[in-house]
Design an enzyme around this catalytic site. Structure first.
Site: not given
Ligand code: ATP
Length: 849
Positions: A304, A589, A593
């Protein structure tokens, strides 16, 4: 809701929230189990028989040596078990409870009856209870009911006597929340819970054997048969030569006990358990022992971005509202657009910050931290505009929505990924008015998003919609939205990520970033830490949607960064790499997943930000969520494997030497070179102690300059067995020379003493040969293992006492040696060191050439 005091009292009354595992073995039982080896039993019987026939001294010494061996075995087993149990405690789950009116995160074992527990997607239910609130709550209860689909929960009371699966207003310990949120009051804990009542589930204590242990056990069995046949032949030959049946039998059994490497798989357990302890101190908790072996073979690490390669310390950098960019420092409540954006970012947000303890997703805590800084009372805002319903965040949808009562109207606030929300806009907020969303607006916002992303910023879009009436939100409501603004936040790469990535590449492992974030943001961060080359681009997860599995296998080779990835993409990417023959480690996480973590050879969960469900599916948990820790774990994995290999090489070559000497004597028509007592003494002194010491050898950084080991490759390669053979031969030759020297000068008893002393000392010295596959005598590494030096000194002192103190003569069946003879023994034993080191030098040179 309880106070801390009430909780303490309840804990005293009801005990801890734990399932008592099947009865743990007592130390005494472990001690007794050391004697369950069939050969040891035979040996004890034979020793008694020989005692009755007059050789009482031998019986006493044999029994003493066997008991000492058993004590040693018990200490090792108990220590290994303790450290493995300690590991289990470290990865114990946590729960969120409300005590003294505030939200607290506590270990699940401290949850007690009466506690109010907060649960959300990804959490594990810590105890049984009755729901107090419930928002789109769905729970996977398959462990309890066998029902594979998640069960929707509600506050409705089920009919009396309803089956577990139909008790929709109750939640049960050990299950996972797959969707939504809720709170419940604990009604039963520990063994009183439904899962506690199912006895079959409690036998979770037994750890399965690792692949290495399985293959060593199989090898050990085959070897044992060969040794037993050999000992049988010796026994028959000794009778044919007119020897005593009891003596011949005792010798044959003692040789079998000494030569059969019964410790092979327990050495693996011991080295693994100490190794995992070291890994835990370095922030990697191993949940499945076989992962340690797998780590040494990892050739792909899919990681990630957020929190693993970056710090996960989000801070809001910029706002974009009403067509204007504003830096976070200049945000003001006087500007209505900015105020609205701030307000919405606090409302559409599940995180909290109570007395400095941040609970929730860092993306969301960044938003409330900004609110606090600007002077907005978080609780006041949330009380003023209460939440009516919600559609929780989901990494597939990449957005979340909440419904609030605001000034008498129901308003839905939506926040999420810009590209996703852009498709749902119908209006745009502009200077207190709302107008239709145009193509131009979309281009303008996308251009702004691109600019933020190119600087490595994570961007969230905010939108809202006024609802005609209060109603429970449904996914269809996320349409026809009014665009309000963008918030861009910075999550800087971890300082150690760049170096860890370069070590990873040097170790022949390909790092792959798989993130849910935007393509440009992901590429910007990947370039900074060296995963992506300057002129390369990231690829979006959707690109692989239309690829067949075999197309994907060709495709993955050239890609280092995947963005906007959904959990299904992760599984396909892992599988594609695996089908190309790679061992894949994958981090995860989120709630969804778990399947990808299970699919990967090494599933790695995040200890701080990871959901309980991901931790449950993983074989390793990082307590610092750090990519660099995975690389350290790989280094440890490779070193642990090498240490196990060295220990086994030591054991087998030494045992082989003993057999060779006996074989040589019997072929040459000489008397038996060892007394049974000698063989057992050698077994006690020179088997376990140096072998374990070698397992604890300090780790070498050079392992990270080698390519990953192939998982298909057995530990017992031809080359490895050849090394064991030549080293055993070397020790065997030195011992036979000592035997011959003794025989020609003073007869059989004297020869036997010389052979015994030389074999014992040779094996102790051989411990230093087995430190590394390379020559080490001329490096400082020769004396960097205090355990090995300790085992060597203990052994040398004891064997010297046996050979020089006349009082021990009778007991150990030896002749007392004078100084010259003693020096011959040590000289011959020492010769093993230069000879084997030269062999190693030649071998490593040949590999280099
Ligand atoms: P990684 O997979 O590297 O942990 P990440 O945290 O960006 O990255 P996700 O948590 O799947 O992956 O988030 C995907 C997208 O969703 C983010 O790029 C963001 O635009 C949006 N996002 C993340 N957290 C939130 C949230 N709490 N509320 C709304 N949108 C969110």
């Amino acid at each position: 809701m309880l106070t801390s005091e009430q909780a303490r009292k309840n804990q005293e009354k009801f005990g801890l929230n734990e399932l008592t595992e099947g009865k743990r073995k007592s130390t005494f039982r472990i001690f007794l189990e050391q004697f369950k080896d069939f050969l040891v039993v035979i040996l004890v019987i034979a020793a008694f028989v020989s005692g009755f026939l007059g050789d009482v001294e031998s019986t006493i010494v044999i029994l003493f040596v066997i008991i000492m061996n058993a004590i040693l075995g018990t200490v090792q087993t108990v220590k290994a078990e303790k450290s493995l149990n300690g590991l289990k405690q470290l990865s114990a789950p946590a729960a969120k409870v409300v005590r003294d009116g505030t939200l607290k995160q506590i270990p699940s074992r401290e949850v007690t009856v009466g506690d109010e527990v907060i649960i959300e997607a990804g959490d594990c239910i810590p105890a049984d209870g009755r729901l107090l609130t419930c928002m789109s709550l769905e729970i996977d209860e398959s462990t309890l009911t066998g029902e594979s689909l998640p069960v929707g929960k509600s506050l409705e009371e089920p009919p009396k006597g309803a089956a577990l699966g139909d008790q929709t207003n109750r939640v049960f310990s050990g299950n996972f929340v797959t969707y939504g949120r809720g709170t419940y009051e604990v009604t039963a804990i520990g063994m009183k819970t439904e899962v506690g009542k199912i006895a079959g589930l409690l036998n979770t204590a037994s750890e399965k054997r690792t692949p290495l242990q399985i293959s060593l056990d199989e090898f050990g069995k085959k070897l044992s048969i060969i040794i037993l046949v050999f000992c049988g032949i010796l026994f028959v030959m000794s009778i044919l030569r007119g020897g005593s049946v009891v003596d011949g039998f005792l010798f044959a059994v003692a040789l079998a006990v000494a030569a059969i490497p019964e410790a092979l798989s327990s050495i693996v357990t011991i080295v693994l358990s100490f190794g995992t302890q070291k890994m835990a101190n370095e922030h990697a908790i191993i949940r499945k022992l076989k992962a340690v072996e797998g780590l040494g073979s990892v050739s792909i690490i899919c990681s990630d971005k957020t929190g693993t390669l970056t710090q996960n310390k989000m801070t809001v950098e910029e706002y974009y509202v009403d067509g204007n960019r504003t830096s976070a420092e200049d945000i003001s409540l006087d500007c209505h657009g900015q105020e609205l954006l701030l307000l919405y970012s606090i409302l559409c947000n599940d995180s909290s910050n109570v007395q400095g303890q941040e609970i929730g997703d860092p993306t969301e805590t960044a938003l409330i931290n900004l609110g606090k800084r600007v002077g907005l009372g978080i609780t006041d805002v949330r009380d003023k505009y209460p939440r009516l319903s919600e559609l929780p965040f989901d990494s597939d949808r990449k957005c979340m929505s909440t419904e609030h009562k605001m000034n008498g109207r129901a308003v839905m606030i939506v926040k999420g990924a810009v590209d996703v929300l852009m498709e749902k806009m119908a209006f745009v907020w502009e200077d207190n008015f709302v107008r239709t969303f145009t193509k131009g607006d979309k281009e303008r916002i996308n251009a702004q998003n691109l600019e933020f992303s190119q600087n490595g910023l994570r961007v969230l879009a905010f939108a809202y919609k006024e609802l005609e009436e209060e109603r429970k939100l449904a996914l269809e409501d996320e349409e026809g939205l009014t665009f309000l603004g963008l918030i861009a936040m910075m999550d800087p790469p971890r300082t150690e990520s760049k170096e860890a990535v370069s070590r990873c590449i040097q170790a022949g492992i390909k790092p792959v970033m798989i993130t849910g974030d935007h393509k440009i943001t992901a590429a910007a961060i990947a370039k900074r830490i060296g995963i992506l080359e300057e002129d390369s681009e990231a690829c979006e997860g959707a690109v692989i949607d239309h690829m067949t599995d075999s197309e994907l296998q060709d495709f993955v080779e050239g890609i280092s960064v995947y963005a906007r990835v959904s959990p299904e993409h992760k599984i396909r990417i892992v599988r594609a790499w695996q089908e190309k023959g790679n061992i894949v480690a994958m981090t995860g996480d989120g709630v969804n997943d778990a399947p990808a973590l299970k699919q990967a050879d090494i599933g790695v969960a995040m200890g701080i930000t990871g959901s309980e469900v991901s931790k449950d599916a993983a074989s390793m948990v990082l307590t610092d969520d750090n990519f660099a820790t995975i690389i350290k774990a790989v280094e440890n994995g490779r070193n642990i494997y090498q240490n196990i290999k060295n220990s086994i090489q030591f054991l087998l070559s030494g045992n082989f030497a003993a057999i060779l000497v006996v074989l040589f004597a019997s072929v040459a028509g000489l008397p038996v070179p060892f007394e049974p007592v000698h063989l057992l003494f050698i077994n006690l002194l020179t088997d376990s102690l140096p072998a374990i010491a070698l397992g604890l050898e300090p780790h070498r950084a050079e392992v990270m300059r080698q390519k990953p080991r192939s998982m298909k490759e057995s530990i017992l390669t031809r080359e490895y067995l050849f090394c064991i053979g030549t080293e055993g031969l070397c020790i065997g030759v030195m011992t036979s020379i000592a035997f011959l020297v003794g025989y020609w000068s003073d007869g059989a008893a004297f020869a036997s003493t010389m052979a015994f002393g030389t074999l014992c000392a040779s094996r102790l010295i051989h411990g230093f040969n087995c430190k590394s596959p390379r020559p080490v005598v001329f490096s400082s590494a020769i004396c960097n293992n205090v355990y090995l030096i300790g085992a060597f000194l203990i052994g040398i002192v004891l064997i010297t006492c046996v050979m020089t103190l006349s009082g021990l003569k009778g007991i150990f069946k030896v002749d007392t040696l004078n100084m010259g003879q003693l020096l011959t023994v040590y000289g011959l034993a020492f010769l093993n060191l230069p000879v084997v080191q030269i062999l190693k030098w030649v071998k490593t040179r040949r590999v280099v050439l």
